[in-house]
Design a protein around this motif. Structure first.
Motif, PDB file in Angstrom:
ATOM      1  N   TYR A   2     -32.897  16.325 -37.254  1.00 17.78           N
ATOM      2  CA  TYR A   2     -33.928  15.524 -36.585  1.00 17.78           C
ATOM      3  C   TYR A   2     -34.597  14.572 -37.569  1.00 17.78           C
ATOM      4  O   TYR A   2     -34.869  13.410 -37.226  1.00 17.78           O
ATOM      5  N   ALA A   3     -34.867  15.041 -38.784  1.00 16.99           N
ATOM      6  CA  ALA A   3     -35.485  14.180 -39.796  1.00 16.99           C
ATOM      7  C   ALA A   3     -34.569  13.000 -40.132  1.00 16.99           C
ATOM      8  O   ALA A   3     -35.037  11.866 -40.315  1.00 16.99           O
ATOM      9  N   TYR A   4     -33.264  13.276 -40.224  1.00 20.68           N
ATOM     10  CA  TYR A   4     -32.316  12.190 -40.515  1.00 20.68           C
ATOM     11  C   TYR A   4     -32.291  11.173 -39.374  1.00 20.68           C
ATOM     12  O   TYR A   4     -32.316   9.953 -39.609  1.00 20.68           O
ATOM     13  N   ALA A   5     -32.252  11.677 -38.123  1.00 20.22           N
ATOM     14  CA  ALA A   5     -32.242  10.768 -36.978  1.00 20.22           C
ATOM     15  C   ALA A   5     -33.538   9.963 -36.918  1.00 20.22           C
ATOM     16  O   ALA A   5     -33.514   8.757 -36.637  1.00 20.22           O
ATOM     17  N   ASP A   6     -34.654  10.605 -37.204  1.00 19.26           N
ATOM     18  CA  ASP A   6     -35.939   9.902 -37.197  1.00 19.26           C
ATOM     19  C   ASP A   6     -35.972   8.805 -38.253  1.00 19.26           C
ATOM     20  O   ASP A   6     -36.470   7.705 -38.014  1.00 19.26           O
ATOM     21  N   HIS A   7     -35.409   9.117 -39.430  1.00 20.08           N
ATOM     22  CA  HIS A   7     -35.372   8.122 -40.500  1.00 20.08           C
ATOM     23  C   HIS A   7     -34.507   6.926 -40.109  1.00 20.08           C
ATOM     24  O   HIS A   7     -34.886   5.764 -40.337  1.00 20.08           O
ATOM     25  N   ARG A   8     -33.354   7.199 -39.508  1.00 23.18           N
ATOM     26  CA  ARG A   8     -32.463   6.115 -39.105  1.00 23.18           C
ATOM     27  C   ARG A   8     -33.100   5.263 -38.007  1.00 23.18           C
ATOM     28  O   ARG A   8     -33.004   4.029 -38.033  1.00 23.18           O
ATOM     29  N   LEU A   9     -33.758   5.910 -37.058  1.00 22.88           N
ATOM     30  CA  LEU A   9     -34.400   5.158 -35.987  1.00 22.88           C
ATOM     31  C   LEU A   9     -35.570   4.336 -36.506  1.00 22.88           C
ATOM     32  O   LEU A   9     -35.802   3.212 -36.051  1.00 22.88           O
ATOM     33  N   GLU A  10     -36.281   4.883 -37.480  1.00 23.43           N
ATOM     34  CA  GLU A  10     -37.392   4.130 -38.059  1.00 23.43           C
ATOM     35  C   GLU A  10     -36.885   2.893 -38.795  1.00 23.43           C
ATOM     36  O   GLU A  10     -37.483   1.813 -38.714  1.00 23.43           O
TER      37      GLU A  10
END
Length: 206
Positions: A176-184
């Motif tokens: 989830y942290a990786y996906a959040d970083h990519r989306l940000e």
């Protein structure tokens, strides 16, 4: 006559923001909705994977430690040993600490091959020279630990199962942290692109 002080107005309740990414509003971005679905999907995946991982890892660990315990029982020997010297005395005899304390002492025993050996092991405090204690030795005559008990096998298997559950949770959080970083990063890139188109018109209008 003193005038009564009017009651202070009740503070306004803040609007609820729970599940805001699913609510339609002009400020919601496509990435916000994507992040919500990713979070929900990962949460459900972790919930589904937790029991599976715990059962599989726990069963595998239990089988491994059970085999290890059986091998230890077959290759280790419980023998009597005699203290060569007096064991140290505890400074507080009869205390709870004294009942749990162990001190190193030299013992003599006969190994499974019939050879007399001396070695150092932990014994209860206050034992005198000539006292008999029990030691576990290998087929070669080396001192070793006692074989694993069923309780120890169970505890180790449970520990592995708990560790597996923690690993699944950490993997879900990391995903989830990786996906959040990519989306940000995607949001920032889109914002910069939009600003690059808008900035010239905004500055020219001034």
């Amino acid at each position: 006559m003193a005038r009564a002080t009017p009651p202070e107005p009740a503070p306004e309740e803040l609007p609820r923001v729970l599940l805001w990414r699913w609510r339609r509003n002009p400020l919601r971005r496509a990435t916000d909705l994507a992040q919500a679905w990713i979070g929900l999907g990962l949460f459900l995946a972790v919930l589904a994977a937790l029991p599976v991982a715990m059962i599989m890892v726990g069963d595998t660990a239990h089988a491994h430690w059970t085999t290890t315990a059986r091998h230890q029982m077959a290759t280790r020997h419980d023998l009597p040993a005699v203290l060569v010297h007096d064991a140290p005395r505890h400074p507080e005899p009869g205390s709870d600490e004294a009942e749990k304390a162990l001190y190193p002492a030299t013992v003599r025993f006969t190994d499974p091959r019939g050879h007399t050996r001396t070695a150092e092991t932990d014994v209860e405090p206050g034992l005198t020279a000539g006292s008999t204690v029990r030691v576990w030795v290998t087929a070669g005559g080396e001192l070793t630990d006692a074989p694993l008990t069923p309780e120890q096998v169970r505890d180790r298997a449970m520990g592995c199962a708990v560790l597996a559950a923690m690993t699944v949770g950490l993997l879900g959080a990391a995903a989830y942290a990786y996906a959040d970083h990519r989306l940000e990063r995607l949001n920032l890139a889109r914002w910069e692109a939009a600003w690059a188109r808008t900035a010239p018109r905004w500055t020219a209008s001034r």
